[in-house]
Design a protein around this motif. Structure first.
Motif, short mmCIF file in Angstrom:
data_model
loop_
_atom_site.label_atom_id
_atom_site.label_comp_id
_atom_site.label_asym_id
_atom_site.label_seq_id
_atom_site.Cartn_x
_atom_site.Cartn_y
_atom_site.Cartn_z
N VAL A 93 0.82 -1.19 0.00
CA VAL A 93 0.00 0.00 0.00
C VAL A 93 0.87 1.26 0.00
N LEU A 94 1.91 1.26 0.86
CA LEU A 94 2.77 2.45 0.98
C LEU A 94 4.11 2.03 1.54
N ASN A 95 5.21 2.67 1.08
CA ASN A 95 6.55 2.46 1.66
C ASN A 95 7.36 3.73 1.52
N ASP A 96 8.54 3.74 2.10
CA ASP A 96 9.34 4.97 2.14
C ASP A 96 10.08 5.23 0.84
N GLY A 97 10.01 4.36 -0.12
CA GLY A 97 10.67 4.58 -1.39
C GLY A 97 12.12 4.18 -1.40
N GLU A 98 12.66 3.76 -0.24
CA GLU A 98 14.05 3.32 -0.16
C GLU A 98 14.06 1.84 0.16
N ASN A 99 14.56 1.46 1.33
CA ASN A 99 14.60 0.05 1.72
C ASN A 99 13.21 -0.52 2.01
N GLY A 100 12.24 0.36 2.19
CA GLY A 100 10.89 -0.10 2.46
C GLY A 100 10.31 -0.94 1.35
N ARG A 116 15.41 -10.25 7.63
CA ARG A 116 16.25 -9.71 6.57
C ARG A 116 15.38 -9.14 5.46
N LEU A 117 15.94 -8.19 4.73
CA LEU A 117 15.26 -7.66 3.56
C LEU A 117 15.28 -8.70 2.44
N THR A 118 14.43 -8.51 1.48
CA THR A 118 14.41 -9.40 0.32
C THR A 118 15.71 -9.26 -0.45
N ASN A 119 16.33 -10.41 -0.74
CA ASN A 119 17.61 -10.44 -1.47
C ASN A 119 18.72 -9.69 -0.75
N ASP A 120 18.76 -9.79 0.60
CA ASP A 120 19.79 -9.10 1.40
C ASP A 120 20.12 -9.98 2.61
N ASP A 121 21.41 -10.08 2.93
CA ASP A 121 21.83 -10.93 4.06
C ASP A 121 21.99 -10.16 5.37
N ASP A 122 21.87 -8.85 5.35
CA ASP A 122 22.07 -8.06 6.57
C ASP A 122 20.88 -8.26 7.53
N ALA A 123 21.19 -8.31 8.81
CA ALA A 123 20.16 -8.50 9.84
C ALA A 123 19.44 -7.19 10.11
N TRP A 124 18.10 -7.29 10.25
CA TRP A 124 17.27 -6.11 10.52
C TRP A 124 16.40 -6.38 11.73
#
Length: 443
Positions: A93-100, A116-124
């Motif tokens: 529906v809505l995101n910040d336009g960056e990592n969102g 983790r983000l999609t296609n990213d190994d860094d921990a969030w």
């Protein structure tokens, strides 16, 4: 290893241990505080997103930061926060336009979770909320590395200055230790260059208070050693001086015996004189040894309670035969039974010398009275007495009143004086009423 280097290494290890422990503790506390702060920030941001009208947003993604600010964008980090809003079935529906845009959808998660983000190994770090109407899912995320970098930067800003200051502090501390240890090195040099018979006290100077008792003890030791050496020298000198005459007399009597040949009377006379000379030399050596012992300060360590009345009875009994031979009446009058702290052997030698002197130098038919009271001891005779000038010299080593016919070495009263001083007694000489000498000891 010297004390200086031991202290230096010890300070280095202690400072390193304390700095390392403080750094670790600061990092843990800072990390926990930052996590708490950012968790609160994430949750608050998610709650504010819930207040938006999410029914018909103008766009599924907000413009990127670069599109909004072409210049003067400040110092930004794209990993600080990211958010996204989904419908219940996972439609963005809505995101910040960056990592969102890469935040993964999770239909079941609620509250804080790691992922983790999609296609990213860094921990969030994610926080998931559902809108009150149940139609939308909100997720706010933040990269763990951002938090750790923030904690590391805050800790480094407070610890790195100390890391720079520690070497300087250590150098100043070692300089202070070296400066404070210099007086000890000077004392060591003085001791190394000191002559064996040097009794000069060590100067305390600017020594620490903790070391001054050691210097005082060393000065006391030097004084006692000097006194002991002087006493030994005096004993050696006195013995060499006083034994010269008795030994010369013994040699003369030995020659007389050898020259007597067949003269039996002369040989017997020479042997008797030789025996008397040996007894005088033996008594002189005994007195010299007693005097040396009485002058020793370490005799105080053997002090114990001594009952004077039995000691006087034994001494009077021992001198009874000598008094009877000289037709002298020897009496003991004890009005008390005092017990004092003292050296029993030396006190018996004191009494023996007083009685021997009184019996030796009192005319036949006289009397010697020994009086014992609670705080005093008196030995009185009814001899010819002495003048005031002569009484002033009584107790000097090897001094005898002029005109004495009896043989002696002049050490008897010296022994009495030294034993009295050792026991903190007051020794006095006075004329006895009716004639004679009174020797008094008070304690």
């Amino acid at each position: 290893m010297s004390l200086f280097w031991r202290l230096g290494i010890g300070f280095l290890l202690l400072l390193g241990l304390c700095w390392g422990s403080a750094s670790l503790s600061a990092w843990v506390q800072t990390r926990d505080t930052i996590n708490e702060l950012f968790d609160t920030q994430q949750l608050l941001f998610a709650k504010r997103l819930m207040a938006l009208d999410l029914a018909a947003p103008d766009s599924a993604a907000l413009p990127k930061n670069k599109a909004l600010l072409h210049r003067h964008r400040g110092d930004q980090d794209d990993d600080a926060l990211a958010f996204a809003v989904f419908t219940r079935d996972g439609k963005p529906v809505l995101n910040d336009g960056e990592n969102g845009r890469r935040l993964p959808f999770d239909a079941e998660a609620q509250g804080f979770h790691d992922g983790r983000l999609t296609n990213d190994d860094d921990a969030w770090r994610f926080v998931w909320l559902t809108t009150p109407d149940g139609r939308h899912r909100i997720v706010v995320g933040q990269e763990w590395e951002y938090r750790e970098d923030m904690a590391t930067a805050l800790v480094a800003s407070s610890i790195v200055p100390w890391l720079v200051a520690l070497p300087l502090m250590l150098l100043l501390l070692l300089g202070l230790v070296w400066r404070e240890l210099r007086p000890l090195k000077q004392i060591a040099q003085q001791l190394a260059q000191r002559a064996p018979d040097d009794a000069t006290p060590l100067a305390a100077g600017r020594l620490p208070q903790e070391v001054k008792p050691l210097i005082a003890a060393l000065n006391g030791l030097f004084s006692r050693i000097s006194t002991m050496m002087q006493r030994e020298r005096r004993f050696t000198s006195d013995a060499a001086h006083e034994l010269r005459s008795p030994l010369a007399a013994l040699r003369v009597q030995s020659e007389v015996v050898q020259l007597a040949a067949d003269d039996e009377a002369m040989r017997l006379h020479g042997l008797r004189q030789l025996d008397a000379g040996i007894q005088r030399a033996t008594r002189l050596v005994d007195q010299l040894l007693t005097l040396s012992r009485a002058e020793a300060d370490d005799a105080r360590s053997a002090f114990q309670p001594v009952a004077l009345q039995p000691l006087l009875q034994e001494a009077v009994t021992a001198q009874r035969s000598a008094a009877d031979s000289a037709h002298i009446t020897l009496q003991l009058a004890a009005t008390a039974r005092p017990v004092i702290q003292g050296h029993a052997l030396l006190l018996s030698l004191l009494v023996r010398n007083l009685l021997e002197n009184a019996i030796r130098y009192t005319p036949e038919g006289s009397e010697v009275v020994v009086t014992l009271e609670s705080r005093s001891l008196r030995v009185e005779d009814n001899g010819a007495g002495l003048s005031e000038a002569e009484m002033q010299r009584l107790g000097e080593r090897f001094w005898r009143p002029p005109g004495q016919e009896k043989s002696g070495s002049g050490l008897g009263l010296s022994i009495v004086r030294n034993v009295a001083q050792l026991h903190s007694m007051q020794l006095s000489f006075s004329q006895r009423q009716g004639g004679g000498l009174c020797v008094a000891l008070r304690w």
